[in-house]
Design a protein around this motif. Structure first.
Motif: not given
Length: 161
Positions: A111-112, A67, A127, A76-78, A103, A156, A100, A64, A108
């Motif tokens: 999250i994307q 993004n 998700w 953020g991303t993961a 982040h 998202h 989650v 993570m 953050y």
């Protein structure tokens, strides 16, 4: 759940290799060398990777971080990988919940996920159950070994509430 270290790579690499070779969820090159894969998965800060370990066995891993750099770094991303032998045991959910929370703890605002393969229905359902929404699909953007050309979904989660 604990931070992944370079010493964990010996346990992560077989999971990574099996999942990439299956050709259903990640667009990584199939002939990726272990050292190159390690550099992609165990990114330096602000990237962060974890492993979920039980009784000395790594059941899954997640990475993570931001993004995008700079002006996109508040989102953020993961990415996630669960050992084939550990599927159906809640490993993905535990990794997702951890990501989650991580982040949120790190400030953050969202999250994307940039590329969730639409035929990966278990991941899409997980998700969604964690509050993510599909905000778009890129048609025929992933070449699934089993299904041919399928869409990649952008998912998202707004963390501001």
């Amino acid at each position: 759940m604990r931070p992944a270290t370079s010493d964990d790579w010996a346990a992560i690499w077989p999971i990574f290799g099996d999942i990439v070779a299956a050709g259903e969820t990640y667009a990584y090159p199939e002939n990726l060398a272990s050292d190159d894969a390690r550099a992609l998965w165990l990114e330096p800060p602000p990237g962060h990777a974890v492993v979920l370990e039980e009784h000395g066995e790594v059941l899954g891993t997640a990475k993570m971080g931001p993004n995008r750099p700079g002006r996109g770094s508040h989102v953020g991303t993961a990415s996630f990988m669960v050992s084939p032998s550990a599927r159906g045991r809640g490993v993905g959910r535990r990794l997702g919940e951890h990501v989650v929370a991580w982040h949120r703890q790190h400030g953050y605002t969202a999250i994307q996920f940039n590329a969730v393969v639409e035929t990966n229905t278990a991941a899409v359902a997980l998700w969604r159950s964690l509050g993510f929404e599909v905000i778009g699909t890129v048609p025929r953007a992933f070449d699934s070994r089993a299904h041919g050309l399928v869409g990649l979904q952008v998912m998202h989660l707004d963390l501001r509430s």
